[in-house]
Design a protein around this motif. Structure first.
Motif, PDB file in Angstrom:
ATOM      1  N   PHE A   1       0.849  -1.198   0.000  1.00 37.96           N
ATOM      2  CA  PHE A   1       0.000   0.000   0.000  1.00 37.96           C
ATOM      3  C   PHE A   1       0.882   1.244   0.000  1.00 37.96           C
ATOM      4  N   LEU A   2       0.724   2.082  -1.024  1.00 37.16           N
ATOM      5  CA  LEU A   2       1.616   3.237  -1.145  1.00 37.16           C
ATOM      6  C   LEU A   2       1.026   4.508  -0.557  1.00 37.16           C
ATOM      7  N   GLY A   3      -0.303   4.597  -0.519  1.00 37.73           N
ATOM      8  CA  GLY A   3      -0.900   5.784   0.084  1.00 37.73           C
ATOM      9  C   GLY A   3      -2.251   6.116  -0.484  1.00 37.73           C
ATOM     10  N   SER A   4      -2.826   7.187   0.048  1.00 36.62           N
ATOM     11  CA  SER A   4      -4.155   7.621  -0.363  1.00 36.62           C
ATOM     12  C   SER A   4      -4.196   9.133  -0.457  1.00 36.62           C
ATOM     13  N   ALA A   5      -4.869   9.627  -1.477  1.00 38.14           N
ATOM     14  CA  ALA A   5      -5.127  11.070  -1.542  1.00 38.14           C
ATOM     15  C   ALA A   5      -6.560  11.287  -1.098  1.00 38.14           C
ATOM     16  N   VAL A   6      -6.701  11.878   0.092  1.00 37.51           N
ATOM     17  CA  VAL A   6      -8.032  12.206   0.589  1.00 37.51           C
ATOM     18  C   VAL A   6      -8.333  13.611   0.096  1.00 37.51           C
ATOM     19  N   THR A   7      -9.041  13.690  -1.011  1.00 35.99           N
ATOM     20  CA  THR A   7      -9.265  14.986  -1.665  1.00 35.99           C
ATOM     21  C   THR A   7     -10.695  15.409  -1.422  1.00 35.99           C
ATOM     22  N   TYR A   8     -10.853  16.268  -0.407  1.00 35.97           N
ATOM     23  CA  TYR A   8     -12.203  16.628   0.029  1.00 35.97           C
ATOM     24  C   TYR A   8     -12.718  17.861  -0.716  1.00 35.97           C
ATOM     25  N   SER A   9     -11.807  18.618  -1.329  1.00 35.26           N
ATOM     26  CA  SER A   9     -12.222  19.813  -2.096  1.00 35.26           C
ATOM     27  C   SER A   9     -11.969  19.566  -3.574  1.00 35.26           C
ATOM     28  N   ASP A  10     -12.671  20.298  -4.423  1.00 38.50           N
ATOM     29  CA  ASP A  10     -12.449  20.187  -5.871  1.00 38.50           C
ATOM     30  C   ASP A  10     -10.999  20.531  -6.221  1.00 38.50           C
ATOM     31  N   GLU A  11     -10.505  21.640  -5.627  1.00 37.52           N
ATOM     32  CA  GLU A  11      -9.154  22.095  -5.939  1.00 37.52           C
ATOM     33  C   GLU A  11      -8.122  21.011  -5.626  1.00 37.52           C
ATOM     34  N   SER A  12      -8.323  20.285  -4.523  1.00 31.66           N
ATOM     35  CA  SER A  12      -7.326  19.275  -4.163  1.00 31.66           C
ATOM     36  C   SER A  12      -7.394  18.083  -5.109  1.00 31.66           C
ATOM     37  N   LYS A  13      -8.555  17.836  -5.699  1.00 34.02           N
ATOM     38  CA  LYS A  13      -8.636  16.760  -6.700  1.00 34.02           C
ATOM     39  C   LYS A  13      -7.766  17.120  -7.900  1.00 34.02           C
ATOM     40  N   THR A  14      -7.741  18.393  -8.217  1.00 36.61           N
ATOM     41  CA  THR A  14      -6.894  18.844  -9.320  1.00 36.61           C
ATOM     42  C   THR A  14      -5.417  18.872  -8.908  1.00 36.61           C
TER      43      THR A  14
END
Lengths: 411, 411
Positions: free
Chosen positions: A297-310
């Motif tokens: 398991f390398l990690g997770s991006a917890v992207t709670y805002s639209d900007e962070s998804k980008t």
């Protein structure tokens, strides 16, 4: 010398006001019941009473009259609220006799006290029910005792788990008639009722095996207990139930879903990343709860805002504007972005509306998109998850891991 | 209308073969006993029986004859082993009557099943003891019921804690009528004994208020029960205890640590991001469990590999090579990187060794670095966390949120 036949019906009694006031969760009952099950003994009732001699005596009388075996823990220490010896004495009309060998063993403990009342309390642990066999303490100072009362065997064991455990183990070895360990099947993303029906289809009408269905959100276990069927036939039946359950059944050895995903990835030489919106890190937390998870398991991006998804996952702002964050397009872009950002062979993404707010008529609360990405590209599916915010989140994390599991297993 | 006097003697009955076989530790008894204690009701006996109608009926008859109150949990679900309704019916000679309002409420659940047997099992949850009052399900589908049997009040509640809890809370409010609601103070990153001593300093010698200290990993609650002091004076005393506890006390109204962090950030117009290594998403999961978290929480980078710390958080590979992933330098770089990547005003980072492997003599298992970053720069601190992998992870997530809380509150 032949061993006595194993008792069939048992009761567990835990003694202590810390249990009846709720200050302590009783874990001894579970531990004793598991050990007895393993020995082919069935616990029919578990009782907790406070440090109350009368209440204990009445419970003991009642249970000894209807069970083959009664295991009591707690209340055997040296303090005033240790009522078990006197409670058993009162229940069965057996006098307490001070055992000289135990007195000698307790002398060093007693010598540590200058107050003679404290020393006397230490020695009270040497009081043994008439006719009882002493189980010398392995840890701590309180010995256990076993006494035959009519057709029932009554064992008194100390309450602290580390003191109780070795005495229990020696008793269970005596009683062990060799029932098979229970078989445990685990299923993901399925309802309790569906699992129930499937197990019933295979097991209905049998009296040599009993089953229990245990559900927690998104996860259902079926436990098959040996009631005379024996280990080999139990394993065959467990396989039949697993077969009937089909791909929803992810483990036959008790492994969790996260453990199963990590094992499959390790076996296939793959690495995993997740991209989480509505689950907010729950999938990553489940995977990283497993020791050694970092191998795959390398990690997770917890992207709670639209900007962070980008920013973190390179999801194009145009996709977010056109389709919204909860959409097939964004879910796929998140999975592909996580795969690239973490350099993983495989990624799963979750984006949904956990509620209580944020739902629309188009995309009601519970709308969740899942996407998987690998070297060949990505795919996505939508599920409408029932329940409140907590349930949508927990179940969505299970579905995400389950999709990963099925893909890794080629199901 | 005057409230009935509060019952004085209670019994708790938990139903489920998963308990008597030891597969599940019963935590409901402890939770119910604590709640009843808070309402001035004393639990004199707790009983667990398997999914066995006869055993349950016999326990219920015995306990209803000697107690003012019997609280039963478990066995109210839709499967064949859910025996509580029939067990109570048999015990008290009360027929089960299918409640039309409950049937209507269960229809959506039943409609999810194609097998009519599964649908009928769902509807069995609408069967109510004659004369019983229904407690509509707040979570899940199984409603509770309360019935008067002679001098005893018998409550049947669902077994899953999250379904049981809201129904129990409403019953306890009824039974505890007259006493003020307990005051709850919550504290983070502090030992149970320290909290105990602080509460004792303020409350010792009083007989009009009683307190309980409840600890879970990283989080300690003090509950003050009204034993005649009244609501206004109880609130004053709770404030005095909070004062004595100092900055470790983060809430006086039962709010969780995550709720407190989000409220403080919202009040100050700040936004939050986290960067997590050993906690693996637990801090993000705690924050996103709160409805409306998205207003201030932007996301978390769960960077489990060195490479992902560089890719997502711009941690320089040189820092990782020189100081290692668990170091002040990397913790600070992670916090600064998360702040930049998510565009948050404030970020917290956690990097540590959760075990069981990975420890060295220099950095043993439990070594955890925490860093905070804001517009003025970053700072870090190390804590050596006791316990196994799970405890290190859970406690580290609490410490991370608590550091954020203290900084936001200017403590």
């Amino acid at each position: 010398v032949t061993a006595a036949p194993a008792p069939k019906r048992a009761a567990v009694v835990t003694v202590g006001t810390e249990i009846t006031t709720g200050l302590m969760v009783d874990t001894n009952t579970s531990e004793i019941a598991l050990a007895l099950e393993g020995a082919g003994v069935r616990v029919v009732e578990a009782v907790s009473v406070g440090d109350d001699r009368g209440a204990l005596a009445s419970a003991l009388r009642r249970l000894a009259a209807s069970c083959d075996l009664v295991v009591v823990t707690g209340g055997l220490g040296p303090t005033h609220d240790d009522v078990t010896r006197h409670g058993a004495s009162e229940a069965f009309g057996l006098p307490l006799i001070r055992d000289p060998a135990l007195v000698a063993g307790l002398a060093p403990s007693a010598a540590r006290h200058t107050d003679p009342r404290a020393a006397e309390q230490v020695y009270s642990q040497a009081d043994v029910l008439e006719g009882a066999r002493v189980l010398p303490a392995v840890k701590g100072t309180a010995p256990g005792q076993v006494v035959r009362v009519g057709d029932c065997t009554v064992a008194l064991l100390p309450g602290p788990p580390r003191e109780m455990r070795p005495l229990l183990a020696s008793l269970v070895r005596e009683w062990g008639a060799g029932a098979a360990a229970p078989a445990v099947l685990r299923c993901a993303a399925v309802t309790e009722s569906d699992v129930q029906v499937a197990a019933q289809d295979v097991l209905d009408g049998r009296d040599d095996v009993e089953f229990t269905v245990l559900a927690s959100p998104g996860d259902v276990r079926v436990v098959l207990h040996d009631r005379g069927i024996g280990a080999a036939a139990l394993a065959v039946l467990a396989d039949a139930v697993a077969e009937r359950l089909g791909p929803v059944c992810y483990s036959r050895d008790g492994s969790t879903l996260a453990e199963t995903v990590l094992r499959l990835a390790r076996e296939r030489g793959e690495t995993i990343a997740t991209a989480e919106s509505c689950t907010g890190g729950l999938a990553a937390a489940a995977l990283t709860a497993v020791p050694g998870a970092s191998a795959v398991f390398l990690g997770s991006a917890v992207t709670y805002s639209d900007e962070s998804k980008t920013a973190l996952l390179a999801v194009e702002p145009g996709l977010l504007a056109r389709f919204g964050a909860v959409s097939e397009e964004v879910a796929r872009a998140m999975a592909e972005g996580a795969r690239a950002a973490f350099g993983a062979t495989r990624a799963v993404a979750v984006t949904g509306i956990a509620g209580p707010d944020g739902g629309t008529s188009d995309k009601p609360v519970g709308t969740v998109w899942f996407a998987l990405a690998d070297a060949d590209g990505s795919g996505a599916e939508m599920r409408l998850m029932p329940g409140d915010r907590e349930l949508v989140r927990v179940r969505s994390a299970v579905v995400a891991l389950d999709l990963l599991r099925r893909r890794l297993a080629g199901l």
